[in-house]
Design a protein around this motif. Structure first.
Motif, PDB file in Angstrom:
ATOM      1  N   GLY A  85       0.949  -1.112  -0.014  1.00  0.00           N
ATOM      2  CA  GLY A  85       0.053  -0.021  -0.183  1.00  0.00           C
ATOM      3  C   GLY A  85       0.884   1.261   0.044  1.00  0.00           C
ATOM      4  N   PHE A  86       2.014   1.233   0.810  1.00  0.00           N
ATOM      5  CA  PHE A  86       2.867   2.427   0.810  1.00  0.00           C
ATOM      6  C   PHE A  86       3.640   2.763  -0.421  1.00  0.00           C
ATOM      7  CE2 PHE A  86       7.162   4.053   1.569  1.00  0.00           C
ATOM      8  CZ  PHE A  86       6.890   5.288   2.378  1.00  0.00           C
ATOM      9  N   TYR A  87       3.954   1.405  -1.110  1.00  0.00           N
ATOM     10  CA  TYR A  87       4.614   1.371  -2.537  1.00  0.00           C
ATOM     11  C   TYR A  87       3.710   2.087  -3.548  1.00  0.00           C
ATOM     12  CZ  TYR A  87       6.296  -0.276  -7.062  1.00  0.00           C
ATOM     13  OH  TYR A  87       6.631  -0.140  -8.245  1.00  0.00           O
ATOM     14  N   ASN A  88       2.273   1.961  -3.236  1.00  0.00           N
ATOM     15  CA  ASN A  88       1.505   2.110  -4.343  1.00  0.00           C
ATOM     16  C   ASN A  88       1.039   3.743  -4.246  1.00  0.00           C
ATOM     17  OD1 ASN A  88       0.142   0.127  -6.618  1.00  0.00           O
ATOM     18  ND2 ASN A  88       0.458  -0.865  -4.778  1.00  0.00           N
ATOM     19  N   SER A  89       1.011   4.390  -2.932  1.00  0.00           N
ATOM     20  CA  SER A  89       1.059   5.750  -2.534  1.00  0.00           C
ATOM     21  C   SER A  89       1.980   6.488  -2.999  1.00  0.00           C
ATOM     22  CB  SER A  89       0.829   5.829  -0.773  1.00  0.00           C
ATOM     23  OG  SER A  89      -0.243   5.006  -0.352  1.00  0.00           O
ATOM     24  N   VAL A  90       3.423   6.026  -2.867  1.00  0.00           N
ATOM     25  CA  VAL A  90       4.302   6.738  -3.408  1.00  0.00           C
ATOM     26  C   VAL A  90       4.275   6.779  -4.867  1.00  0.00           C
ATOM     27  CG1 VAL A  90       6.705   6.706  -3.673  1.00  0.00           C
ATOM     28  CG2 VAL A  90       5.906   5.991  -1.412  1.00  0.00           C
ATOM     29  N   LEU A  91       4.028   5.925  -5.578  1.00  0.00           N
ATOM     30  CA  LEU A  91       4.031   5.781  -7.154  1.00  0.00           C
ATOM     31  C   LEU A  91       2.696   6.871  -7.703  1.00  0.00           C
ATOM     32  CD1 LEU A  91       5.795   4.383  -9.385  1.00  0.00           C
ATOM     33  CD2 LEU A  91       6.103   3.678  -6.991  1.00  0.00           C
ATOM     34  N   TYR A  92       1.649   6.709  -6.876  1.00  0.00           N
ATOM     35  CA  TYR A  92       0.502   7.521  -7.166  1.00  0.00           C
ATOM     36  C   TYR A  92       0.609   8.913  -6.901  1.00  0.00           C
ATOM     37  CZ  TYR A  92      -4.048   9.684  -7.303  1.00  0.00           C
ATOM     38  OH  TYR A  92      -5.490  10.236  -7.573  1.00  0.00           O
ATOM     39  N   ILE A  93       1.381   9.296  -5.883  1.00  0.00           N
ATOM     40  CA  ILE A  93       1.664  10.811  -5.662  1.00  0.00           C
ATOM     41  C   ILE A  93       2.820  11.159  -6.602  1.00  0.00           C
ATOM     42  CG2 ILE A  93       2.753  12.400  -3.810  1.00  0.00           C
ATOM     43  CD1 ILE A  93       1.447  10.661  -1.745  1.00  0.00           C
ATOM     44  N   LYS A  94       3.806  10.270  -6.855  1.00  0.00           N
ATOM     45  CA  LYS A  94       4.684  10.839  -8.036  1.00  0.00           C
ATOM     46  C   LYS A  94       4.453  10.818  -9.139  1.00  0.00           C
ATOM     47  CE  LYS A  94       9.501   9.244  -9.425  1.00  0.00           C
ATOM     48  NZ  LYS A  94      10.559   8.338  -9.330  1.00  0.00           N
ATOM     49  N   THR A  95       3.461  10.320  -9.767  1.00  0.00           N
ATOM     50  CA  THR A  95       3.201  10.205 -11.136  1.00  0.00           C
ATOM     51  C   THR A  95       1.637  11.055 -11.417  1.00  0.00           C
ATOM     52  OG1 THR A  95       1.508   8.301 -10.639  1.00  0.00           O
ATOM     53  CG2 THR A  95       3.583   7.880 -11.567  1.00  0.00           C
ATOM     54  N   GLU A  96       1.076  11.055 -10.408  1.00  0.00           N
ATOM     55  CA  GLU A  96      -0.347  12.123 -10.514  1.00  0.00           C
ATOM     56  C   GLU A  96      -0.288  13.337  -9.965  1.00  0.00           C
ATOM     57  OE1 GLU A  96      -2.846  11.050 -12.583  1.00  0.00           O
ATOM     58  OE2 GLU A  96      -1.588   9.357 -12.921  1.00  0.00           O
ATOM     59  N   ARG A  97       0.665  13.665  -8.989  1.00  0.00           N
ATOM     60  CA  ARG A  97       0.795  14.648  -8.172  1.00  0.00           C
ATOM     61  C   ARG A  97      -0.354  15.371  -7.659  1.00  0.00           C
ATOM     62  NH1 ARG A  97       6.012  16.135  -8.301  1.00  0.00           N
ATOM     63  NH2 ARG A  97       7.238  15.303 -10.004  1.00  0.00           N
ATOM     64  N   PRO A  98      -1.506  14.498  -6.836  1.00  0.00           N
ATOM     65  CA  PRO A  98      -2.576  15.337  -6.645  1.00  0.00           C
ATOM     66  C   PRO A  98      -2.660  16.379  -5.303  1.00  0.00           C
ATOM     67  CG  PRO A  98      -2.268  12.900  -5.496  1.00  0.00           C
ATOM     68  CD  PRO A  98      -1.132  13.393  -6.393  1.00  0.00           C
ATOM     69  N   GLY A  99      -1.771  16.320  -4.909  1.00  0.00           N
ATOM     70  CA  GLY A  99      -1.806  17.227  -3.602  1.00  0.00           C
ATOM     71  C   GLY A  99      -2.390  16.501  -2.400  1.00  0.00           C
ATOM     72  N   PHE A 100      -2.121  17.035  -1.328  1.00  0.00           N
ATOM     73  CA  PHE A 100      -2.629  16.421  -0.075  1.00  0.00           C
ATOM     74  C   PHE A 100      -4.176  16.257  -0.078  1.00  0.00           C
ATOM     75  CE2 PHE A 100      -4.109  16.308   4.323  1.00  0.00           C
ATOM     76  CZ  PHE A 100      -3.252  15.585   5.027  1.00  0.00           C
ATOM     77  N   ILE A 101      -4.974  17.167  -0.174  1.00  0.00           N
ATOM     78  CA  ILE A 101      -6.138  17.225  -0.267  1.00  0.00           C
ATOM     79  C   ILE A 101      -6.786  16.136  -1.360  1.00  0.00           C
ATOM     80  CG2 ILE A 101      -8.551  18.236  -0.586  1.00  0.00           C
ATOM     81  CD1 ILE A 101      -7.178  20.692   1.089  1.00  0.00           C
ATOM     82  N   GLY A 102      -6.275  16.418  -2.559  1.00  0.00           N
ATOM     83  CA  GLY A 102      -6.427  15.732  -3.713  1.00  0.00           C
ATOM     84  C   GLY A 102      -6.426  14.143  -3.754  1.00  0.00           C
ATOM     85  N   PHE A 103      -5.222  13.885  -2.962  1.00  0.00           N
ATOM     86  CA  PHE A 103      -4.987  12.310  -2.658  1.00  0.00           C
ATOM     87  C   PHE A 103      -6.095  11.786  -2.052  1.00  0.00           C
ATOM     88  CE2 PHE A 103      -3.269   9.160   0.031  1.00  0.00           C
ATOM     89  CZ  PHE A 103      -2.889   8.169  -0.831  1.00  0.00           C
ATOM     90  N   PHE A 104      -6.473  12.355  -0.866  1.00  0.00           N
ATOM     91  CA  PHE A 104      -7.627  11.705  -0.142  1.00  0.00           C
ATOM     92  C   PHE A 104      -9.119  11.773  -0.773  1.00  0.00           C
ATOM     93  CE2 PHE A 104      -4.238  12.432   3.384  1.00  0.00           C
ATOM     94  CZ  PHE A 104      -4.413  11.168   3.810  1.00  0.00           C
ATOM     95  N   LYS A 105      -9.223  12.848  -1.452  1.00  0.00           N
ATOM     96  CA  LYS A 105     -10.476  12.760  -2.536  1.00  0.00           C
ATOM     97  C   LYS A 105     -10.572  12.123  -3.325  1.00  0.00           C
ATOM     98  CE  LYS A 105     -12.994  16.278  -4.988  1.00  0.00           C
ATOM     99  NZ  LYS A 105     -12.929  17.521  -5.889  1.00  0.00           N
ATOM    100  N   ASN A 106      -9.534  11.521  -4.046  1.00  0.00           N
ATOM    101  CA  ASN A 106      -9.433  10.492  -4.999  1.00  0.00           C
ATOM    102  C   ASN A 106      -9.510   9.091  -4.297  1.00  0.00           C
ATOM    103  OD1 ASN A 106      -9.339  12.608  -6.951  1.00  0.00           O
ATOM    104  ND2 ASN A 106      -7.024  12.502  -7.044  1.00  0.00           N
ATOM    105  N   VAL A 107      -8.560   8.828  -3.438  1.00  0.00           N
ATOM    106  CA  VAL A 107      -8.703   7.507  -2.951  1.00  0.00           C
ATOM    107  C   VAL A 107     -10.014   7.435  -2.211  1.00  0.00           C
ATOM    108  CG1 VAL A 107      -7.802   6.271  -0.930  1.00  0.00           C
ATOM    109  CG2 VAL A 107      -6.344   7.639  -2.420  1.00  0.00           C
TER     110      VAL A 107
END
Length: 300
Positions: free
Chosen positions: A191-213
Motif C-alpha cells: 500500500g505504501f509503495y502504491n501511494s508513493v507511485l500515485y503521488i509521484k505520477t499524478e501529483r494530486p496534492g494532500f487534499i486531492g490524494f484523499f479525495k481521489n482515494v
C-alpha cells in the motif's frame, strides 16, 4: 493434494482479481492502495494475539514481499483496464517456467536430487516445454505481445513473490502466524509503495490524494477487492507451504484465464481466448499434477 485444492482456489480468486479493473478502469495505484492498506488494517488486531516477529531475515522477507506485491498489483490493475482481463491473465502463464528456474537456482541440492531420477526429470522437462510451447503459441496476436511487454515486470515480481511466500509460509510451525504477518506487514508495504507511485505520477496534492482515494466509486471497488484478496493470499500461502516447488503452484494460475473466459462469456464481454491452446495448457497442467502427486519421487 491439499496444495492443489488451495492452488485452484488461488486461481479462481486471481481471475476475480484480474476482472475488477476491466470494468471500472480506475487508476491502478489507487486500487493497490486500497488492497494494501485495507487488508493490513483489517488483520492488524490479530498480531496482538501472536508472538512478535524477532528475526531480521523474516522482516526482510515480509518487506521485500510487499515491494513485489506493489509492482504486481499496479501492473495487473493497469493492464486489465487497458487490455482486458483475458489477455492480462493469460500473460502470467510464463511465470510458471520462470519460477521453476528461479527456485532450482537457489535450491541446487533439491534440483540435483531430482535430476538423479532421469526418467522423472526428463518427463518434468517435457511437461514444462509443453507449457512454454502452448504459451508462446497463445501470445502470437499483437495485443498479447503488448500485454506481455507491459506485464514483464509483474511476471518476474510474481515469480519472486511465489518464492518469498514459500519462505514466509515456512517461517515457523504456526501457519496462522505466518499468514497473519503476511496479511499485515507485506500488504502494508505494498500500500505504501502504491501511494508513493500515485503521488509521484499524478501529483494530486494532500487534499486531492484523499479525495481521489475516498471517491465513492473507488471505495466500493476497494471493499470488493479486499473482500476476496485475503482469501487469495491465504490460499496461496497454504498451497506454497505444502507444495514441493513454488512453480507447481503458479502453474495452477493457468486456470485463471478459464475462469475469466467463463465470467466474460456470462457477462457477454468479448474474449478471444484460443480454447484449443487453453485446453492444451490444462492438459499439461494435469500431467504435472499427476507427476508431482504420484509415487515417483518428485521432491522438488
Amino acid at each position: 493434494m491439499l496444495w492443489i485444492i488451495n492452488g485452484l482456489i488461488y486461481g479462481f480468486f486471481s481471475a476475480l482479481y484480474t476482472l475488477v479493473n476491466q470494468q471500472h478502469k480506475l487508476n491502478g495505484y489507487i486500487l493497490g492502495i486500497w488492497r494494501g492498506f485495507g487488508i493490513s488494517l483489517i488483520f492488524s488486531p490479530f498480531l496482538f494475539f501472536l508472538p512478535p516477529q524477532t528475526s531480521a531475515y523474516n522482516w526482510f522477507l515480509l518487506i521485500f514481499q510487499g515491494w513485489l506485491i506493489g509492482i504486481y498489483d499496479s501492473h495487473l490493475f493497469f493492464a486489465s483496464s487497458r487490455f482486458g482481463a483475458g489477455p492480462t491473465s493469460r500473460s502470467l502463464a510464463v511465470t510458471t517456467l520462470i519460477t521453476v528456474i528461479m527456485w532450482w537456482s537457489i535450491t541446487p541440492e533439491l534440483f540435483f536430487s531430482l535430476a538423479k531420477n532421469g526418467s522423472v526429470f526428463i518427463t518434468l522437462l517435457l511437461i514444462l516445454f509443453g507449457f512454454s510451447f502452448c504459451y508462446w503459441y497463445m501470445i502470437k496476436t499483437p495485443v498479447s505481445k503488448a500485454v506481455f511487454a507491459y506485464m514483464a515486470p509483474a511476471i518476474f515480481a510474481l515469480s519472486g513473490m511465489s518464492i518469498a511466500t514459500k519462505e514466509i509460509a515456512m517461517m515457523g510451525q504456526n501457519i496462522w502466524e505466518n499468514i497473519a504477518y503476511y496479511l499485515v506487514v507485506s500488504t502494508f508495504v505494498s500500500g505504501f509503495y502504491n501511494s508513493v507511485l500515485y503521488i509521484k505520477t499524478e501529483r494530486p496534492g494532500f487534499i486531492g490524494f484523499f479525495k481521489n482515494v475516498l471517491n465513492p466509486q473507488v471505495v466500493n471497488v476497494g471493499i470488493y477487492i479486499i473482500s476476496f484478496s485475503a482469501a487469495l493470499i491465504t490460499a496461496k500461502t497454504m498451497a506454497l507451504r505444502l507444495a514441493p516447488n513454488p512453480g507447481y503452484v503458479i502453474a495452477l494460475v493457468l486456470t485463471a484465464p478459464f475462469f475469466v473466459f467463463a465470467l466474460n462469456k456470462y457477462n457477454k464481454i468479448p474474449d478471444d481466448i484460443s480454447l484449443r491452446t487453453g485446453f492444451s495448457m490444462i492438459f499439461f497442467l494435469s500431467l504435472m499434477m499427476i507427476l508431482v502427486c504420484g509415487n515417483w519421487g518428485v521432491v522438488d
